[in-house]
Every structure is written in C-alpha cells, then in structure tokens.
Design a protein around this motif. Sequence first.
Motif, PDB file in Angstrom:
ATOM      1  N   TRP A  67      61.330  92.842  41.190  1.00  0.00           N
ATOM      2  CA  TRP A  67      60.795  93.360  42.445  1.00  0.00           C
ATOM      3  C   TRP A  67      59.418  93.954  42.205  1.00  0.00           C
ATOM      4  N   LYS A  68      58.753  94.325  43.301  1.00  0.00           N
ATOM      5  CA  LYS A  68      57.473  95.021  43.184  1.00  0.00           C
ATOM      6  C   LYS A  68      57.585  96.313  43.956  1.00  0.00           C
ATOM      7  N   GLY A  97      52.532  90.598  43.678  1.00  0.00           N
ATOM      8  CA  GLY A  97      53.269  89.566  44.410  1.00  0.00           C
ATOM      9  C   GLY A  97      53.317  88.251  43.656  1.00  0.00           C
ATOM     10  N   SER A  98      52.202  87.882  43.074  1.00  0.00           N
ATOM     11  CA  SER A  98      52.125  86.648  42.300  1.00  0.00           C
ATOM     12  C   SER A  98      53.014  86.725  41.057  1.00  0.00           C
ATOM     13  N   TRP A  99      52.962  87.863  40.368  1.00  0.00           N
ATOM     14  CA  TRP A  99      53.814  88.040  39.176  1.00  0.00           C
ATOM     15  C   TRP A  99      55.288  87.985  39.561  1.00  0.00           C
ATOM     16  N   GLN A 100      55.672  88.668  40.630  1.00  0.00           N
ATOM     17  CA  GLN A 100      57.072  88.671  41.057  1.00  0.00           C
ATOM     18  C   GLN A 100      57.537  87.245  41.348  1.00  0.00           C
ATOM     19  N   LYS A 101      56.740  86.492  42.097  1.00  0.00           N
ATOM     20  CA  LYS A 101      57.079  85.115  42.461  1.00  0.00           C
ATOM     21  C   LYS A 101      57.177  84.231  41.211  1.00  0.00           C
ATOM     22  N   ASP A 102      56.209  84.363  40.300  1.00  0.00           N
ATOM     23  CA  ASP A 102      56.200  83.514  39.106  1.00  0.00           C
ATOM     24  C   ASP A 102      57.368  83.825  38.169  1.00  0.00           C
ATOM     25  N   GLN A 104      60.302  85.084  39.154  1.00  0.00           N
ATOM     26  CA  GLN A 104      61.495  84.569  39.826  1.00  0.00           C
ATOM     27  C   GLN A 104      61.565  83.055  39.756  1.00  0.00           C
ATOM     28  N   ASN A 105      60.442  82.361  39.931  1.00  0.00           N
ATOM     29  CA  ASN A 105      60.431  80.902  39.825  1.00  0.00           C
ATOM     30  C   ASN A 105      60.801  80.438  38.421  1.00  0.00           C
ATOM     31  N   ASP A 108      64.518  80.875  38.094  1.00  0.00           N
ATOM     32  CA  ASP A 108      65.197  79.832  38.878  1.00  0.00           C
ATOM     33  C   ASP A 108      65.121  78.474  38.195  1.00  0.00           C
TER      34      ASP A 108
END
Length: 112
Positions: A67-68, A97-102, A104-105, A108
């Motif tokens: 999370w952020k 936001g970019s770190w959180q998304k990357d 999580q991706n 996944d």
Amino acid sequence: MGIYCMDESEKRLKQEDCNEDTLGAGILTLTNKRIAFDKTRGRIADFTKKIGDTVLDVQLGDITKVWKEGLLIKKVCFTAKTAEGEKTFKFGVFNTGSWQKDIQNAIDSLNS
C-alpha cells in the motif's frame, strides 16, 4: 542480494535511491522475484556514494500486503513474512503509486 547478484532468470524492474523509516538511506530494487534494499554511504564533500550491505532481501511470495500512505511525506509500504515474523517496511520513493502498482504486478505475475 546486492544489485549485482541476480541469477539469469531474474530481471530488474525498478530501482531508486530512497530512505526507509528504520533502515535509513539506500537503494531499493524490485526484480521479477524479490525486493532488496542496499544501504548506501555517501559523503557530501565529494558527492560520492558507496553501496554497502544488503539489509533487506524479500522474495515476492513472502509479501502479504502492499500500500501507499502519507499526505506530505509519501511512502510505499509493504508487509512481508521474515525469519523474525511479519515486518512492515516504509520507503520514501519519488512515485509511490507507480511503485505500489509495479510491486503488485510483479507479485501477480509470479503467482500466475
């Protein structure tokens, strides 16, 4: 891990100079298999920075939450299973936001 000790199937996805709340200054590295944090030592006088010990090396499969948080001082955070039990790490990176998304991706992709 150090940023130089990756195996052939491991790819660096993202890397940034940052600070962690308890570990201090260093370089955060996300690969397709893990997250590592290498301490850095710098000298203001000559602007040199040396990479020190790897103080965090977490397999993506051991991360339980990403999370952020923060309004003024933003951080990307994750909780991971370690030898000492679950621990939370909070990194002051440029684009949370970019770190959180990357992160999580990458988790996944590993699980698919």
